[in-house]
Design a protein around this motif. Structure first.
Motif, PDB file in Angstrom:
ATOM      1  N   THR A  57     -52.437  61.527  38.125  1.00 44.29           N
ATOM      2  CA  THR A  57     -51.091  61.775  37.599  1.00 44.29           C
ATOM      3  C   THR A  57     -50.032  61.414  38.633  1.00 44.29           C
ATOM      4  N   GLU A  58     -50.267  61.812  39.866  1.00 49.59           N
ATOM      5  CA  GLU A  58     -49.321  61.522  40.947  1.00 49.59           C
ATOM      6  C   GLU A  58     -49.209  60.020  41.168  1.00 49.59           C
ATOM      7  N   ALA A  59     -50.311  59.300  41.124  1.00 53.65           N
ATOM      8  CA  ALA A  59     -50.287  57.850  41.313  1.00 53.65           C
ATOM      9  C   ALA A  59     -49.484  57.166  40.215  1.00 53.65           C
ATOM     10  N   VAL A  60     -49.669  57.592  38.981  1.00 54.57           N
ATOM     11  CA  VAL A  60     -48.911  57.010  37.868  1.00 54.57           C
ATOM     12  C   VAL A  60     -47.421  57.277  38.048  1.00 54.57           C
ATOM     13  N   LEU A  61     -47.057  58.488  38.431  1.00 53.01           N
ATOM     14  CA  LEU A  61     -45.642  58.816  38.639  1.00 53.01           C
ATOM     15  C   LEU A  61     -45.028  57.979  39.756  1.00 53.01           C
ATOM     16  N   ARG A  62     -45.761  57.784  40.835  1.00 56.02           N
ATOM     17  CA  ARG A  62     -45.236  57.000  41.952  1.00 56.02           C
ATOM     18  C   ARG A  62     -45.077  55.530  41.584  1.00 56.02           C
ATOM     19  N   VAL A  63     -46.043  54.982  40.829  1.00 60.39           N
ATOM     20  CA  VAL A  63     -45.932  53.585  40.393  1.00 60.39           C
ATOM     21  C   VAL A  63     -44.730  53.420  39.475  1.00 60.39           C
ATOM     22  N   GLU A  64     -44.544  54.351  38.558  1.00 61.59           N
ATOM     23  CA  GLU A  64     -43.383  54.284  37.658  1.00 61.59           C
ATOM     24  C   GLU A  64     -42.083  54.374  38.444  1.00 61.59           C
ATOM     25  N   ALA A  65     -42.034  55.246  39.455  1.00 64.02           N
ATOM     26  CA  ALA A  65     -40.820  55.382  40.261  1.00 64.02           C
ATOM     27  C   ALA A  65     -40.535  54.083  41.029  1.00 64.02           C
ATOM     28  N   ARG A  66     -41.559  53.442  41.573  1.00 61.77           N
ATOM     29  CA  ARG A  66     -41.365  52.175  42.294  1.00 61.77           C
ATOM     30  C   ARG A  66     -40.892  51.076  41.350  1.00 61.77           C
ATOM     31  N   GLU A  67     -41.470  51.032  40.154  1.00 63.03           N
ATOM     32  CA  GLU A  67     -41.049  50.017  39.185  1.00 63.03           C
ATOM     33  C   GLU A  67     -39.597  50.227  38.778  1.00 63.03           C
ATOM     34  N   LYS A  68     -39.207  51.467  38.592  1.00 62.37           N
ATOM     35  CA  LYS A  68     -37.827  51.770  38.225  1.00 62.37           C
ATOM     36  C   LYS A  68     -36.882  51.375  39.358  1.00 62.37           C
ATOM     37  N   ARG A  71     -36.511  47.604  39.421  1.00 60.28           N
ATOM     38  CA  ARG A  71     -35.617  47.130  38.343  1.00 60.28           C
ATOM     39  C   ARG A  71     -34.166  47.376  38.696  1.00 60.28           C
ATOM     40  N   LEU A  72     -33.876  48.539  39.303  1.00 58.74           N
ATOM     41  CA  LEU A  72     -32.499  48.835  39.688  1.00 58.74           C
ATOM     42  C   LEU A  72     -32.008  47.873  40.759  1.00 58.74           C
ATOM     43  N   LYS A  73     -32.856  47.565  41.732  1.00 61.58           N
ATOM     44  CA  LYS A  73     -32.481  46.609  42.794  1.00 61.58           C
ATOM     45  C   LYS A  73     -32.259  45.231  42.209  1.00 61.58           C
TER      46      LYS A  73
END
Length: 79
Positions: A57-68, A71-73
């Motif tokens: 669960t933590e890995a999925v959350l971290r990957v999603e946060a990095r992808e977000k 995208r913002l950058k």
């Protein structure tokens, strides 16, 4: 302790005869059954708190946060 088949001081049953329950048995057996059912349901409803589940669960959350963040950058760089 006499021999002769008297368990608990009772006379052996005649063939075809059924033993009558005592008063405490009417209270005890439903309590046993209810306790087992409650324990089973309670243990099945227990959330999975294994280390592996948390790590996934933590890995999925971290990957999603990095992808977000990426995208913002990218969005800010194109402005």
């Amino acid at each position: 302790n006499e021999r002769g088949g008297k368990l608990g001081g009772r006379e052996p049953l005649k063939p075809g005869e059924k033993r009558k329950w005592e008063l405490w048995e009417y209270i005890t057996w439903p309590t046993y059954v209810g306790s087992v059912v409650l324990a089973y349901v309670g243990l099945k409803a227990n959330p999975n708190e294994s280390l592996r589940e948390w790590a996934e669960t933590e890995a999925v959350l971290r990957v999603e946060a990095r992808e977000k963040e990426a995208r913002l950058k990218a969005a800010n760089a194109s402005d």
